[in-house]
Design an enzyme around this catalytic site. Sequence first.
Site, short mmCIF file in Angstrom:
data_model
loop_
_atom_site.label_atom_id
_atom_site.label_comp_id
_atom_site.label_asym_id
_atom_site.label_seq_id
_atom_site.Cartn_x
_atom_site.Cartn_y
_atom_site.Cartn_z
N TYR C 135 0.83 -1.12 0.19
CA TYR C 135 -0.02 -0.08 -0.01
C TYR C 135 0.93 1.32 0.02
CZ TYR C 135 -3.74 3.08 1.99
OH TYR C 135 -4.52 4.30 2.31
N LYS C 163 -1.73 -1.43 -3.92
CA LYS C 163 -2.72 -0.26 -3.87
C LYS C 163 -1.85 0.97 -4.08
CE LYS C 163 -6.02 2.33 -1.31
NZ LYS C 163 -6.71 2.81 -0.15
#
Lengths: 309, 309, 309, 309
Positions: C135, C163
């Site tokens: 992330y 992400k």
Amino acid sequence: MNVLHGIVPPLLTPMHQDGAVDHDSLDRLIDHLLDAGVHGIFPLGSSGQVAYLTDAERDDVVRRTVERVAGRVPVVVGVPDFTARRMAEHARRAVELGADAIVATAPLYALQDIAEIAESYRMLAASVDVPLIAYDVPVRVNTKLGIDMVMQLASEGVIKGIKDSSGDDVGFRRLVDANRAAGEPLDVLTGHEVMVDSMFLLGAGGAVPGLANVDPAGYVRMWDAAVAGDWDAARKEQARLNRLFDIVFTPAGLGGDAGGIGAFKAAVARLGIISSGTMPAPLRPLDDSALKAIDGILAEVGLLDTASA
Amino acid sequence: MNVLHGIVPPLLTPMHQDGAVDHDSLDRLIDHLLDAGVHGIFPLGSSGQVAYLTDAERDDVVRRTVERVAGRVPVVVGVPDFTARRMAEHARRAVELGADAIVATAPLYALQDIAEIAESYRMLAASVDVPLIAYDVPVRVNTKLGIDMVMQLASEGVIKGIKDSSGDDVGFRRLVDANRAAGEPLDVLTGHEVMVDSMFLLGAGGAVPGLANVDPAGYVRMWDAAVAGDWDAARKEQARLNRLFDIVFTPAGLGGDAGGIGAFKAAVARLGIISSGTMPAPLRPLDDSALKAIDGILAEVGLLDTASA
Amino acid sequence: MNVLHGIVPPLLTPMHQDGAVDHDSLDRLIDHLLDAGVHGIFPLGSSGQVAYLTDAERDDVVRRTVERVAGRVPVVVGVPDFTARRMAEHARRAVELGADAIVATAPLYALQDIAEIAESYRMLAASVDVPLIAYDVPVRVNTKLGIDMVMQLASEGVIKGIKDSSGDDVGFRRLVDANRAAGEPLDVLTGHEVMVDSMFLLGAGGAVPGLANVDPAGYVRMWDAAVAGDWDAARKEQARLNRLFDIVFTPAGLGGDAGGIGAFKAAVARLGIISSGTMPAPLRPLDDSALKAIDGILAEVGLLDTASA
Amino acid sequence: MNVLHGIVPPLLTPMHQDGAVDHDSLDRLIDHLLDAGVHGIFPLGSSGQVAYLTDAERDDVVRRTVERVAGRVPVVVGVPDFTARRMAEHARRAVELGADAIVATAPLYALQDIAEIAESYRMLAASVDVPLIAYDVPVRVNTKLGIDMVMQLASEGVIKGIKDSSGDDVGFRRLVDANRAAGEPLDVLTGHEVMVDSMFLLGAGGAVPGLANVDPAGYVRMWDAAVAGDWDAARKEQARLNRLFDIVFTPAGLGGDAGGIGAFKAAVARLGIISSGTMPAPLRPLDDSALKAIDGILAEVGLLDTASA
């Protein structure tokens, strides 16, 4: 009426080995761009290495460009300097030499707040009678032009367009939307090289990619695809251009100007359009390893005959 | 021999209401500084609002300053511009007008790496035959001059001094120590206003405080205390000057140049030294509330008769 | 096979007035998302206000989410903490509670270089036997995950997806291209809310938009349009969602968490899906003016009956 | 009465090769500090590598430290975590274990505005009945604590002191002055290692230098010199300590934690105080070249017998 739309390359400034502007190469480069169908020419931008030119050389570039373009597309001229009074001096000279519009960043070196920056644009707009285009380039001038100020200046008619090289794509999209909601007072162009298809999808009115000096036809094809709504074609052209953009990563151990603009110049020289990729002092030239890698990339994207690469 | 030491105020540029340089006020300001015993004068720095002056106005300020100073202390002249070639043009003109040394920041707008910035200083040093002083001011030019590059340029004799306005006090101390270890090839001056006592304690060779336009005598007293090793006296003088520095926080809603330099100018005008605190367009003047607060502070630190405040 | 693709909302954490997790609202929110056809659920992300939850509350959210989702889509659980050893503690508990994958940022507070950050991911991946998703959220953890490190970890099988909430769209595109060239070892999802159509055009494998808590069906329609190559439909849906996104600009005088996530919660509550938009202390609730503006926007984009707005 | 003054080392956390806390080394390190006359001990700070410890290990360090210090000086314990609720959990456990005060940064990961951060400190202060010290360390938590908020919290009695590791010396001086003007509600300590003499000159009430783990006696001598007003002695001691500080520049190719804290640990181990300089995973140990350079520096500043170096 729009001042700017479509593909508007920020014109490289070809130089002789002694650093003087290479007029013949400049002419050939302009022809290369116009032949490919670009919609405007932007001399004295960052790609034109305006920071390395004296005032006399600036004037020389503008004079020659206006002469060669000969009215076929708009010539929009950069006027970067510390503050509005100094920018206005450049702007008046550029207009006298035939510029169709003026492109200006936020003030440099000065520490101004939003209201003062807005007032700087008003001073500059009042100094000439051609359209003023704002140029948002925080990496160079350390100021991001806010959307509220930009739309306020648009509503006053102070600026007629903006070139966004901020890398803030969300901000760019919000600007495009705000401009649409306001009746499109601005031409909104992206300064991106590698996200142009996306920016066209979300509504950008054009692009000012330095890489278009190398492959103007590719960018024009992408523009045409976007106008036609053929997004798959636009994306494929962008993918090819992004591979071409890798030329800027071939130089090792150079600063941003030397590596990036140096790669553009080297590639255009390799294609035979300008006589050499000479850079202004103190910028060092690309080494053989970078030049060889550039050859390979030019061949790979179809700009150079594989045999010759 | 040192070029610079002690208190070297970055000279304000007094202006007439129409923006033209106010020669008489400039003369009086220079006298005010010299009478207080400053050790040098630095026109065309950030406090001199060099970013707002045309080339002709720059020359005008240098000519008048050199004439008024008349050799009593060194006149060191700022030559900020995009790159070395353009800085060299300013430098040659300044030397012709009588500058004793040249002060130069890293390049502006250009994206250069360390080696290229170092080469820029070499180009500039080669263009004139007076000492070159480096000016480290990342808040304005977006580049911090690294200690290794600075000491390399010192060892080559390219630069003879540095004005550090970076706010990186640890880096400043490391530079002072490195310079001492190298036999003091550099004059190392701080651009701080409010930490000068500390910087003197750790070995700074002088200071270039904008606030010294307002109270040069205070800074000279602090310097003398530091030279005498009387650190309690130095600290007390600094505490008084720091209260005076609060004038820059009196303007509300202005940018850094308008508020900070505006407050200096307003205070010097209030003391009767220059005719007005006029600022260059588009900077707005201080409002009455700020001017009144400045009066109070000037009185509090003993620069203004309480009755008149 | 992919772990993640399509629309994967970062699940809000509904709360009772006393701050406890509101289980019934959580259930209804999950149903709202699954009914709309989302392709995964991501509890304990930034939108889930994981920073405000105790470890016991984290576990509670995971347990309840896994139970309600009941295997219909993957549940990928955030495990943010200072360093890998502490993240691994969260990861092991989450896997025990049924997490299908783990989502981890770069270390917090710690000052690690690239090699150390890469090794942190290796330590974390070795601590559980479910896929690890990176992330990239520099605004919160102050580190940007570089493309070289990401692709290296992908080639080692350490991470299975990423992400990207970095806002660096050029970097995102380069990552998508590098991943494609490497045979797609990664699921590459964007954390953008307002540029999802563009990210799909350039090849993103999905999106993790907090706004999808409010209108999951809109994002699913955009995904379906993108899969079908209908870019005009995708853009129109994005334009509608961007108008909806304006709810985050309605609160005045609040920090990023209180304003942004507060607006999402308020909107979902207004739609009757969760019982209240309660925020964890010390975050303040939205005021009536913001709530009224949100009503207007919800009605404008067709999520709220105009009569009731 | 003051909670903190003078030299308060942020305690290193010695570790066994398997990463467990090395109790015997911890005891010896505490004795080393107390024997040198330090005025407080600060476990679980950045130098204590709190980011790499589990909650159980945090408690272990606090328990052992409180036991060994045995009331001779205050033990102030760091409680970093995401937000106030989680910090309060650490704080309550620390107080139960005997902490004399709590040290807290701004929230991590969360995006809070000034009012919310202030409220976070209020929540935390209300959770325990020992003094709360604010820790300003933007390099790690990405937030600078503003002077207005700090003085507001001081006036409310929420915080009783501040450790400033922001590197903003001008801000620090303004805080010292504001605190003095307010009647000294705060103990104001600097987190600097290399500018402590200057910070004492301008009025700092103490220092929290990681380097004091290596040479606590040197920092205590500097404090005593400052209290006595012997600024030349203070400066000379600082110069010696700054040479010692160069140990942090001996490691090549390591991140900030591994290089900086690694050098502190390696030096303390070399002096025979702790058993090894073991670092927590994934941080790599210093190589032989760095260790040898550290030996040389320790000898040069008189901490190591030259024969043994």
